[in-house]
Design a protein around this motif. Structure first.
Motif, PDB file in Angstrom:
ATOM      1  N   MET A 133     -35.472  54.280  42.668  1.00 50.81           N
ATOM      2  CA  MET A 133     -34.350  55.203  42.544  1.00 50.81           C
ATOM      3  C   MET A 133     -33.561  54.914  41.272  1.00 50.81           C
ATOM      4  O   MET A 133     -33.118  55.836  40.573  1.00 50.81           O
ATOM      5  CB  MET A 133     -33.461  55.123  43.782  1.00 50.81           C
ATOM      6  N   ASP A 134     -33.395  53.631  40.951  1.00 56.06           N
ATOM      7  CA  ASP A 134     -32.727  53.267  39.698  1.00 56.06           C
ATOM      8  C   ASP A 134     -33.502  53.798  38.490  1.00 56.06           C
ATOM      9  O   ASP A 134     -32.899  54.261  37.511  1.00 56.06           O
ATOM     10  CB  ASP A 134     -32.602  51.747  39.591  1.00 56.06           C
ATOM     11  N   ALA A 135     -34.832  53.718  38.557  1.00 54.77           N
ATOM     12  CA  ALA A 135     -35.657  54.206  37.449  1.00 54.77           C
ATOM     13  C   ALA A 135     -35.489  55.713  37.276  1.00 54.77           C
ATOM     14  O   ALA A 135     -35.391  56.213  36.151  1.00 54.77           O
ATOM     15  CB  ALA A 135     -37.127  53.857  37.702  1.00 54.77           C
ATOM     16  N   TRP A 136     -35.478  56.436  38.376  1.00 53.99           N
ATOM     17  CA  TRP A 136     -35.262  57.885  38.325  1.00 53.99           C
ATOM     18  C   TRP A 136     -33.886  58.199  37.745  1.00 53.99           C
ATOM     19  O   TRP A 136     -33.752  59.063  36.873  1.00 53.99           O
ATOM     20  CB  TRP A 136     -35.372  58.478  39.728  1.00 53.99           C
ATOM     21  N   GLN A 137     -32.858  57.517  38.235  1.00 55.14           N
ATOM     22  CA  GLN A 137     -31.501  57.794  37.763  1.00 55.14           C
ATOM     23  C   GLN A 137     -31.371  57.515  36.274  1.00 55.14           C
ATOM     24  O   GLN A 137     -30.755  58.289  35.542  1.00 55.14           O
ATOM     25  CB  GLN A 137     -30.501  56.953  38.562  1.00 55.14           C
ATOM     26  N   ALA A 138     -31.983  56.431  35.818  1.00 55.85           N
ATOM     27  CA  ALA A 138     -31.920  56.086  34.398  1.00 55.85           C
ATOM     28  C   ALA A 138     -32.627  57.136  33.546  1.00 55.85           C
ATOM     29  O   ALA A 138     -32.144  57.502  32.466  1.00 55.85           O
ATOM     30  CB  ALA A 138     -32.542  54.706  34.173  1.00 55.85           C
ATOM     31  N   ASP A 159     -24.380  59.361  33.592  1.00 53.95           N
ATOM     32  CA  ASP A 159     -24.744  58.563  34.764  1.00 53.95           C
ATOM     33  C   ASP A 159     -24.363  59.268  36.058  1.00 53.95           C
ATOM     34  O   ASP A 159     -25.149  59.334  37.004  1.00 53.95           O
ATOM     35  CB  ASP A 159     -24.072  57.194  34.714  1.00 53.95           C
ATOM     36  N   ALA A 160     -23.145  59.784  36.113  1.00 49.68           N
ATOM     37  CA  ALA A 160     -22.672  60.445  37.328  1.00 49.68           C
ATOM     38  C   ALA A 160     -23.463  61.713  37.618  1.00 49.68           C
ATOM     39  O   ALA A 160     -23.850  61.975  38.768  1.00 49.68           O
ATOM     40  CB  ALA A 160     -21.184  60.765  37.209  1.00 49.68           C
ATOM     41  N   ILE A 161     -23.724  62.506  36.593  1.00 47.12           N
ATOM     42  CA  ILE A 161     -24.468  63.751  36.799  1.00 47.12           C
ATOM     43  C   ILE A 161     -25.903  63.449  37.225  1.00 47.12           C
ATOM     44  O   ILE A 161     -26.479  64.153  38.059  1.00 47.12           O
ATOM     45  CB  ILE A 161     -24.435  64.618  35.528  1.00 47.12           C
ATOM     46  N   ALA A 162     -26.464  62.379  36.670  1.00 48.71           N
ATOM     47  CA  ALA A 162     -27.821  61.987  37.079  1.00 48.71           C
ATOM     48  C   ALA A 162     -27.860  61.643  38.562  1.00 48.71           C
ATOM     49  O   ALA A 162     -28.800  62.010  39.279  1.00 48.71           O
ATOM     50  CB  ALA A 162     -28.300  60.808  36.239  1.00 48.71           C
ATOM     51  N   TRP A 163     -26.828  60.932  39.044  1.00 46.36           N
ATOM     52  CA  TRP A 163     -26.774  60.615  40.469  1.00 46.36           C
ATOM     53  C   TRP A 163     -26.617  61.883  41.303  1.00 46.36           C
ATOM     54  O   TRP A 163     -27.233  62.029  42.358  1.00 46.36           O
ATOM     55  CB  TRP A 163     -25.614  59.653  40.764  1.00 46.36           C
ATOM     56  N   HIS A 164     -25.794  62.821  40.846  1.00 49.57           N
ATOM     57  CA  HIS A 164     -25.649  64.099  41.548  1.00 49.57           C
ATOM     58  C   HIS A 164     -26.993  64.816  41.647  1.00 49.57           C
ATOM     59  O   HIS A 164     -27.382  65.293  42.723  1.00 49.57           O
ATOM     60  CB  HIS A 164     -24.656  65.003  40.801  1.00 49.57           C
ATOM     61  N   LEU A 165     -27.696  64.893  40.517  1.00 50.95           N
ATOM     62  CA  LEU A 165     -28.969  65.610  40.492  1.00 50.95           C
ATOM     63  C   LEU A 165     -29.998  64.925  41.374  1.00 50.95           C
ATOM     64  O   LEU A 165     -30.761  65.581  42.099  1.00 50.95           O
ATOM     65  CB  LEU A 165     -29.482  65.707  39.050  1.00 50.95           C
TER      66      LEU A 165
END
Length: 207
Positions: A133-138, A159-165
């Protein structure tokens, strides 16, 4: 005098055997789900005794975790390659949305869902799920930051938008497994939500 012929079997190296076991576990997970990756199932797939599989793995928790990690990491590589066929950041994100949230749920989505569920009782799997999940978010954050640097997006918290998506992908992907609320499409819903976060028109997020 009768002569007995002996068929010689080529003994596989430990590395070859481990790779064979890993491939069998992957095939089982994609066909039947991560929960189906058991000692007996893997041994039957390889065509060996369960004891031989047990000899070559650190334990079934470790094998399941590694199987999960290989599958989802390979998926991310394929999706990033597809995204990078586009130049514009908006088009890249649009291609990703279409690939992840197509009309039919894919086998990897089921692997993800089972990874979260089974990881609640298996720390090796939970650790691998968190890492992937960290790899995807990054990866998502890097694409969003790239779009900001190119002037395609406004002042965005990548970073925040990546977590939202990522949360949208996870939730709607799980919904798709039971085909809940197909209209409007999951991809269009995601485009609209991401457009609001990025401050761009939804139609811009198309490949």
């Amino acid at each position: 005098m009768s002569q007995t012929s002996t068929v010689r079997r080529t003994r596989k190296s430990p590395a070859e055997r481990r790779e064979e076991i890993a491939a069998a576990a992957r095939d089982i997970a994609l066909a039947e789900g991560l929960a189906a990756v058991t000692l007996r199932a893997v041994a039957a797939k390889v065509g060996v005794a369960p004891g031989l599989v047990a000899h070559h793995v650190e334990g079934m928790d470790a094998l399941v975790a590694d199987t999960f990690g290989r599958i989802v990491a390979d998926e991310l590589v394929v999706l990033l390659r597809r995204m990078h066929e586009q130049d514009a950041a908006t088009a890249r994100l649009g291609a990703l949305i279409d690939a992840v949230l197509g009309d039919e749920p894919n086998d990897v989505t089921f692997v993800w869902v089972q990874g979260w569920a089974l990881g609640a009782r298996s720390e090796p799997l939970a650790e691998r799920v968190r890492a992937e999940m960290d790899a995807w978010q990054a990866a998502l954050a890097a694409e969003i930051a790239r779009g900001h640097e190119r002037g395609e997006f406004g002042d965005a918290d990548a970073d925040a938008i990546a977590w939202h998506l990522l949360a949208i992908f996870d939730g709607l992907g799980a919904h798709g497994l039971v085909r809940w609320r197909d209209d409007p499409s999951r991809a269009d819903l995601t485009r609209r939500a991401l457009a609001g976060l990025l401050g761009v028109p939804a139609h811009a997020l198309r490949p």
